[in-house]
Design a protein around this motif. Structure first.
Motif, PDB file in Angstrom:
ATOM      1  N   PHE A   1       0.941   6.341  -1.501  1.00  0.00           N
ATOM      2  CA  PHE A   1       1.180   7.652  -0.894  1.00  0.00           C
ATOM      3  C   PHE A   1       2.014   8.547  -1.814  1.00  0.00           C
ATOM      4  O   PHE A   1       1.942   9.768  -1.732  1.00  0.00           O
ATOM      5  CB  PHE A   1       1.858   7.496   0.463  1.00  0.00           C
TER       6      PHE A   1
ATOM      7  N   LEU B   1      -0.346  10.590  -4.155  1.00  0.00           N
ATOM      8  CA  LEU B   1      -1.330  11.500  -3.569  1.00  0.00           C
ATOM      9  C   LEU B   1      -1.136  12.956  -4.002  1.00  0.00           C
ATOM     10  O   LEU B   1      -2.122  13.641  -4.307  1.00  0.00           O
ATOM     11  CB  LEU B   1      -1.302  11.396  -2.038  1.00  0.00           C
TER      12      LEU B   1
ATOM     13  N   LEU C   1     -11.259   1.495   1.177  1.00  0.00           N
ATOM     14  CA  LEU C   1     -11.855   1.916   2.445  1.00  0.00           C
ATOM     15  C   LEU C   1     -11.467   3.353   2.775  1.00  0.00           C
ATOM     16  O   LEU C   1     -12.311   4.164   3.175  1.00  0.00           O
ATOM     17  CB  LEU C   1     -11.407   0.983   3.568  1.00  0.00           C
ATOM     18  N   GLY C   2     -10.180   3.681   2.585  1.00  0.00           N
ATOM     19  CA  GLY C   2      -9.721   5.039   2.851  1.00  0.00           C
ATOM     20  C   GLY C   2     -10.394   6.058   1.953  1.00  0.00           C
ATOM     21  O   GLY C   2     -10.842   7.115   2.406  1.00  0.00           O
ATOM     22  N   ALA C   3     -10.474   5.731   0.648  1.00  0.00           N
ATOM     23  CA  ALA C   3     -11.113   6.639  -0.300  1.00  0.00           C
ATOM     24  C   ALA C   3     -12.597   6.797   0.008  1.00  0.00           C
ATOM     25  O   ALA C   3     -13.159   7.897  -0.125  1.00  0.00           O
ATOM     26  CB  ALA C   3     -10.925   6.117  -1.723  1.00  0.00           C
ATOM     27  N   THR C   4     -13.236   5.702   0.445  1.00  0.00           N
ATOM     28  CA  THR C   4     -14.660   5.750   0.769  1.00  0.00           C
ATOM     29  C   THR C   4     -14.917   6.652   1.977  1.00  0.00           C
ATOM     30  O   THR C   4     -15.864   7.442   1.995  1.00  0.00           O
ATOM     31  CB  THR C   4     -15.201   4.337   1.056  1.00  0.00           C
ATOM     32  N   VAL C   5     -14.046   6.546   2.988  1.00  0.00           N
ATOM     33  CA  VAL C   5     -14.193   7.384   4.190  1.00  0.00           C
ATOM     34  C   VAL C   5     -14.030   8.856   3.828  1.00  0.00           C
ATOM     35  O   VAL C   5     -14.835   9.712   4.242  1.00  0.00           O
ATOM     36  CB  VAL C   5     -13.166   6.978   5.263  1.00  0.00           C
ATOM     37  N   LEU C   6     -12.989   9.176   3.056  1.00  0.00           N
ATOM     38  CA  LEU C   6     -12.746  10.564   2.663  1.00  0.00           C
ATOM     39  C   LEU C   6     -13.894  11.112   1.819  1.00  0.00           C
ATOM     40  O   LEU C   6     -14.332  12.256   1.995  1.00  0.00           O
ATOM     41  CB  LEU C   6     -11.428  10.675   1.892  1.00  0.00           C
TER      42      LEU C   6
ATOM     43  N   THR D   1       0.820  -1.218   0.000  1.00  0.00           N
ATOM     44  CA  THR D   1       0.000   0.000   0.000  1.00  0.00           C
ATOM     45  C   THR D   1       0.853   1.267   0.000  1.00  0.00           C
ATOM     46  O   THR D   1       0.394   2.328  -0.426  1.00  0.00           O
ATOM     47  CB  THR D   1      -0.941   0.003   1.228  1.00  0.00           C
TER      48      THR D   1
ATOM     49  N   PRO E   1      -7.538  -1.472   1.854  1.00  0.00           N
ATOM     50  CA  PRO E   1      -7.159  -0.225   2.537  1.00  0.00           C
ATOM     51  C   PRO E   1      -7.394   1.006   1.665  1.00  0.00           C
ATOM     52  O   PRO E   1      -7.875   2.033   2.149  1.00  0.00           O
ATOM     53  CB  PRO E   1      -5.659  -0.420   2.819  1.00  0.00           C
ATOM     54  N   ALA E   2      -7.054   0.891   0.369  1.00  0.00           N
ATOM     55  CA  ALA E   2      -7.219   2.032  -0.539  1.00  0.00           C
ATOM     56  C   ALA E   2      -8.684   2.370  -0.741  1.00  0.00           C
ATOM     57  O   ALA E   2      -9.089   3.544  -0.659  1.00  0.00           O
ATOM     58  CB  ALA E   2      -6.557   1.726  -1.886  1.00  0.00           C
TER      59      ALA E   2
END
Length: 287
Positions: free
Chosen positions: A112, A115, A211-216, A108, A208-209
């Motif tokens: 970064f 980004l 889930l992270g993008a979904t949260v943001l 993962t 992780p990618a």
């Protein structure tokens, strides 16, 4: 937004997210051919819901692996918290699960690095001919992936370098028109991964990618006004995306295991040429 629109976007999201044919590339293609806007442009919260649907598809398909990884991760945290030297295994399945957690964390990291360039990458969507070229390149990658020797590496034997290469492929997969699943699975095959493991690792490392993008995206969507009258469309879109994604994963696993992953290359080449042609025609008409 109508139910039929939700169904169509749910199908596009669920199928193209996992088949190695680039979801972003197809959104650009459909926009040029049919004037169909993406879920993100139509309704940001709906876009979040569709991605949540594909997340459900991964969790359902790999629920056993995910459960073992969660337990392994908690075991690692517990060892660190109590000042104990991490043990290699607490059960028969713990050792490979712990190593899988480590491999996914390492894979993962390359994300970064891209980004700071997210805005530049997103701007490529406004240049359909570039997306078309990227689809052609995806096809080339898929075509040669089948020519790679049949590997035997799994989470027990894959090296840090191996997963870093796959992680870099995932970072490259953020370019519109480059398939994330296609690039990561192909990279795994080139590094000698067992075909089924290449597919499994590709989808698990996406968690992780995604889930992270979904949260943001959820945070951004909440800041906007959510149209609660569209709840039926939200539910239908999520369900269709999850079901389509589930079967798309099954198809990828079957095709990769049979050594026919490169068959998707011909589709990507066709889609790339159509995207380029549609872009040229649209430019001429508008000009």
């Amino acid at each position: 937004m109508k139910i039929i629109h939700a169904i169509l976007l749910g199908l596009i999201q669920g199928i193209t997210e996992f088949l190695p044919i680039s979801s972003s590339g197809h959104l650009v293609l459909f926009e040029n051919l049919f004037g169909l806007t993406s879920a993100e442009e139509t309704n940001l919260f709906f876009d979040v819901i569709l991605h949540f649907g594909t997340l459900i598809a991964i969790v359902v398909t790999y629920r056993r692996d995910i459960a073992e990884m969660i337990m392994a991760f908690l075991g690692i945290v517990s060892d660190i918290f109590h000042g104990n030297k991490p043990k290699p295994a607490r059960s028969k399945s713990d050792m490979p699960a712990r190593r899988m957690v480590l491999l996914i964390v390492v894979a993962t990291l390359p994300l970064f690095a891209v980004l700071p360039f997210q805005d530049a990458l997103e701007s490529i969507r406004t240049r359909p001919w570039i997306v078309g070229v990227m689809l052609l390149m995806t096809g080339i990658l898929l075509f040669f992936s089948d020519r790679a020797g049949k590997g035997r590496k799994t989470e027990r034997s894959a090296s840090i370098v191996d997963v870093l290469v796959v992680g870099i492929a995932q970072a490259i997969g953020t370019v519109p028109g480059i398939s994330r699943s296609g690039s990561t699975i192909s990279a795994g095959m080139f590094r000698g991964f067992d075909r089924q493991f290449a597919v499994r690792f590709s989808f698990l490392m996406s968690l992780p990618a995604v889930l992270g993008a979904t949260v943001l995206s959820t945070v951004d969507a909440v800041k906007e006004e959510i149209d609660w009258s569209l709840v039926p469309c939200y539910i239908v879109g999520m369900v269709v995306s999850a079901v389509a994604g589930f079967f798309a994963i099954k198809i990828v696993r079957f095709v990769a295991d049979k050594g026919k992953f490169g068959a998707f290359a011909y589709y990507c080449w066709a889609a790339g040429l159509v995207t380029i042609a549609a872009s040229v025609i649209r430019t001429l008409v508008q000009g």
